[in-house]
Scaffold this active site. Structure first.
Site, mmCIF file in Angstrom:
data_model
loop_
_atom_site.group_PDB
_atom_site.id
_atom_site.type_symbol
_atom_site.label_atom_id
_atom_site.label_comp_id
_atom_site.label_asym_id
_atom_site.label_seq_id
_atom_site.Cartn_x
_atom_site.Cartn_y
_atom_site.Cartn_z
ATOM 1 N N TYR A 197 0.755 -1.145 0.001
ATOM 2 C CA TYR A 197 0.013 0.027 -0.036
ATOM 3 C C TYR A 197 0.662 1.395 -0.128
ATOM 4 O O TYR A 197 0.441 2.341 -0.733
ATOM 5 C CB TYR A 197 -0.865 -0.022 1.287
ATOM 6 C CG TYR A 197 -1.954 -0.972 1.280
ATOM 7 C CD1 TYR A 197 -3.159 -1.172 0.399
ATOM 8 C CD2 TYR A 197 -1.922 -2.384 1.785
ATOM 9 C CE1 TYR A 197 -4.010 -1.920 0.274
ATOM 10 C CE2 TYR A 197 -2.583 -3.361 1.757
ATOM 11 C CZ TYR A 197 -3.727 -2.953 1.161
ATOM 12 O OH TYR A 197 -4.751 -4.012 0.934
ATOM 13 N N ASN A 240 -12.765 -0.298 -4.506
ATOM 14 C CA ASN A 240 -12.359 -0.793 -5.945
ATOM 15 C C ASN A 240 -13.760 -1.319 -6.594
ATOM 16 O O ASN A 240 -14.100 -2.322 -5.899
ATOM 17 C CB ASN A 240 -11.254 -1.481 -6.136
ATOM 18 C CG ASN A 240 -11.170 -1.996 -7.361
ATOM 19 O OD1 ASN A 240 -11.764 -1.556 -8.525
ATOM 20 N ND2 ASN A 240 -10.036 -2.886 -7.747
ATOM 21 N N CYS A 259 -6.619 -4.959 -7.648
ATOM 22 C CA CYS A 259 -6.370 -4.731 -6.049
ATOM 23 C C CYS A 259 -5.867 -6.038 -5.561
ATOM 24 O O CYS A 259 -5.222 -5.755 -4.297
ATOM 25 C CB CYS A 259 -7.560 -4.119 -5.571
ATOM 26 S SG CYS A 259 -9.138 -4.956 -5.529
ATOM 27 N N HIS A 260 -5.864 -7.182 -5.934
ATOM 28 C CA HIS A 260 -5.317 -8.306 -5.143
ATOM 29 C C HIS A 260 -4.046 -8.089 -5.295
ATOM 30 O O HIS A 260 -3.258 -8.960 -4.613
ATOM 31 C CB HIS A 260 -6.087 -9.477 -5.966
ATOM 32 C CG HIS A 260 -5.655 -9.766 -7.359
ATOM 33 N ND1 HIS A 260 -6.578 -9.099 -8.383
ATOM 34 C CD2 HIS A 260 -4.654 -10.250 -7.985
ATOM 35 C CE1 HIS A 260 -5.839 -9.448 -9.525
ATOM 36 N NE2 HIS A 260 -4.963 -10.270 -9.385
ATOM 37 N N GLU A 279 -1.584 -16.209 -10.873
ATOM 38 C CA GLU A 279 -0.612 -15.188 -11.821
ATOM 39 C C GLU A 279 0.616 -15.728 -11.452
ATOM 40 O O GLU A 279 1.635 -14.932 -11.899
ATOM 41 C CB GLU A 279 -0.995 -13.994 -11.463
ATOM 42 C CG GLU A 279 -2.363 -13.205 -11.784
ATOM 43 C CD GLU A 279 -2.653 -11.866 -11.482
ATOM 44 O OE1 GLU A 279 -1.843 -11.311 -10.852
ATOM 45 O OE2 GLU A 279 -3.741 -11.452 -11.719
#
Length: 169
Positions: free
Chosen positions: A104, A127, A135-136, A162
């Site tokens: 963050y 979001n 945002c993950h 990912e």
């Protein structure tokens, strides 16, 4: 106001896709539909849904993400609403590459407000377009999994999907 909605199944649950007929304005998980509806109501006031399969091809692009296409979400046009600050945060999320995570604090630095990491976290929690605005990929300062509106298990799954640098809690 008419909004277009579609639902697709994924490995992490049913996904709701909402467009204004041109741009994606919401993407959330079916079990978080009340949250999504609250955000849409705040933005649009009164609205009705029209069910359309694969609006603007967005559903296929989102499915391609789950099939491993690293670029399928990159060019989906979005309409987020929100404050200027929230929009800055949300658009900065798109700069985090597939398979990478940032804190963050790093996200706050990216938008030129290095001390605003708490406000960045709050904006992240609101979001309206999960996955497309990833945002993950934002984690705690000590690289722990923290806060995800869709739940931490989904966040973990998405980062694994990912092949990201998955933080250990």
């Amino acid at each position: 106001m008419k909004l277009v909605i579609d639902k697709i199944n994924s490995a992490i649950g049913t996904i709701l896709i909402v467009t204004d007929g041109e741009k994606l304005c919401a993407l959330d998980f079916a079990d978080y539909e009340p949250r999504m509806l609250k955000l849409l109501k705040k933005r649009y006031g009164s609205f009705d849904f029209q069910y359309v399969k694969n609006p603007q091809g967005f559903s296929n692009q989102i499915q391609a993400y789950f099939d491993g296409d690293r670029t399928s979400l990159n060019n989906i046009p979005i309409s987020t609403g929100g404050t200027v600050f929230q929009q800055q945060v949300w658009l900065a999320l798109r700069t985090i590459p597939w398979g990478k995570t940032i804190s963050y604090t790093e996200l706050a630095v990216r938008i030129g407000k290095p001390k605003a990491y708490r406000a960045v976290g709050m904006a992240n929690s609101l979001n309206p377009i999960a996955l497309v605005l990833p945002c993950h990929r934002v984690v705690g300062a000590n690289a722990t999994l923290t806060g995800y509106a869709g739940g931490l298990e989904r966040k973990r799954w998405l980062l694994n999907h990912e092949d990201g640098e998955l933080p250990q809690n």
